[in-house]
Design a protein around this motif. Structure first.
Motif, short mmCIF file in Angstrom:
data_model
loop_
_atom_site.label_atom_id
_atom_site.label_comp_id
_atom_site.label_asym_id
_atom_site.label_seq_id
_atom_site.Cartn_x
_atom_site.Cartn_y
_atom_site.Cartn_z
N ILE A 1 0.84 -1.20 0.00
CA ILE A 1 0.00 0.00 0.00
C ILE A 1 0.88 1.25 0.00
O ILE A 1 0.63 2.21 -0.74
N TYR B 1 -5.12 1.62 -11.22
CA TYR B 1 -5.23 1.67 -9.75
C TYR B 1 -5.91 2.97 -9.38
O TYR B 1 -5.55 4.05 -9.84
N PRO C 1 -8.51 5.22 -6.16
CA PRO C 1 -8.82 5.30 -4.73
C PRO C 1 -9.76 4.17 -4.28
O PRO C 1 -9.62 3.65 -3.17
N TYR D 1 -0.96 -6.94 -7.55
CA TYR D 1 -0.22 -5.69 -7.57
C TYR D 1 1.29 -5.93 -7.65
O TYR D 1 2.03 -5.09 -8.17
N LYS E 1 -9.92 1.12 -5.52
CA LYS E 1 -9.15 -0.12 -5.45
C LYS E 1 -8.21 -0.11 -4.24
O LYS E 1 -7.96 -1.15 -3.64
N LYS E 2 -7.70 1.06 -3.92
CA LYS E 2 -6.88 1.17 -2.72
C LYS E 2 -7.73 0.87 -1.48
O LYS E 2 -7.30 0.14 -0.57
N THR E 3 -8.95 1.41 -1.46
CA THR E 3 -9.85 1.15 -0.34
C THR E 3 -10.17 -0.34 -0.23
O THR E 3 -10.22 -0.90 0.88
N MET F 1 2.68 1.58 -3.48
CA MET F 1 1.82 2.06 -4.56
C MET F 1 1.46 3.53 -4.38
O MET F 1 1.23 4.25 -5.36
N ASP F 2 1.43 4.00 -3.13
CA ASP F 2 1.28 5.44 -2.90
C ASP F 2 2.50 6.18 -3.44
O ASP F 2 2.38 7.26 -4.04
N ILE G 1 2.31 6.18 -7.30
CA ILE G 1 0.90 6.35 -7.66
C ILE G 1 0.71 6.74 -9.12
O ILE G 1 -0.27 6.34 -9.76
N GLU H 1 -7.16 -2.00 1.28
CA GLU H 1 -7.06 -1.67 2.71
C GLU H 1 -8.14 -2.38 3.52
O GLU H 1 -7.90 -2.78 4.67
N THR I 1 -1.64 4.51 -11.31
CA THR I 1 -2.88 5.12 -11.82
C THR I 1 -3.02 4.84 -13.31
O THR I 1 -4.13 4.57 -13.80
#
Length: 232
Positions: free
Chosen positions: A25, A40, A42, A193, A44-46, A28-29, A32, A49, A36
């Motif tokens: 996580i 990828y 927000p 990922y 998919k990040k959620t 990938m931030d 980003i 998480e 993106t």
């Protein structure tokens, strides 16, 4: 048809898998822009998480086993108390009527220590009913209505404890399956990922490419010869 046992799809400790998810996580931030471009978002990040948090919030296998052990100990204590009271009443009946008399046999099978939990509960019912029937005849042996009430309460306590233990075992098995399924889903996302990260940085940035290797092997894939470790 019996459901197949749910198994882990990965060869690493559960805690390591969760730590890898935390790392990815953050990675990938950092990357980003590139991610993106590969879809990828927000949302998919959620999703990632959420599975990470779900795994983190599940009780561990050790916690689930401890709950089962506590319920088993409660059941064993309830059984011990019931057996003690039943032995006393069997002894009273034997002294009053004789071990081989028809009246003594009415109290049920006296080999209570050899009976299963459910069998013991059924025998206790016979003992309670018969003790009530012969209360006056056994009063000289020390039987009282209060002792029968205690026996009745102890039988009910064991009956409840048996059900609680069975439910605890069932709950543990279901929770373990749910936890493994969530861990497998987290691993699927991690693998996805990892593949994207390796593809993005293949032959362009060796350090970042290595960041997206899951296993400490040359190709980043699990070593099939290594047995899975015990879950943490």
């Amino acid at each position: 048809m019996k459901k197949d046992q749910v198994k882990r799809d990965y060869i690493m400790a559960d805690a390591v898998l969760k730590q890898k998810a935390d790392e990815f996580i953050a990675l990938m931030d950092r990357d980003i822009t590139e991610f993106t471009d590969r879809g990828y978002s927000p949302a998919k990040k959620t999703e990632f998480e959420t599975f990470r948090n779900t795994v983190e919030n599940f009780p561990s296998d050790e916690q689930l086993e401890a709950i089962k052990m506590d319920l088993t100990a409660d059941k064993d204590r309830a059984r011990s108390a019931l057996e003690k009271s039943m032995r006393s009443i069997f002894n009273m009946a034997q002294n009053a009527f004789g071990q081989f008399s028809a009246k003594y046999k009415e109290f049920g099978n006296a080999t209570i220590s050899q009976q299963s939990d459910s069998e013991l509960v059924r025998t206790a019912t016979s003992t309670i009913n018969t003790a009530t029937k012969y209360l006056s005849e056994l009063s000289d042996e020390g039987l009282t209505a209060a002792k029968i009430t205690t026996l009745t309460s102890e039988r009910a306590t064991l009956d409840v404890a048996i059900d609680a233990q069975a439910k605890g075992i069932s709950d543990r098995d279901l929770a373990t399956e749910d936890r493994i399924e969530a861990l497998n889903k987290l691993y699927q996302l991690l693998t996805k990922y990892a593949g994207i990260g390796q593809d993005i940085f293949y032959e362009t940035d060796e350090a970042k490419y290595n960041d997206y290797l899951i296993y400490d092997t040359l190709d980043g894939l699990p070593d099939d010869s290594t047995p899975p470790p015990a879950p943490l």
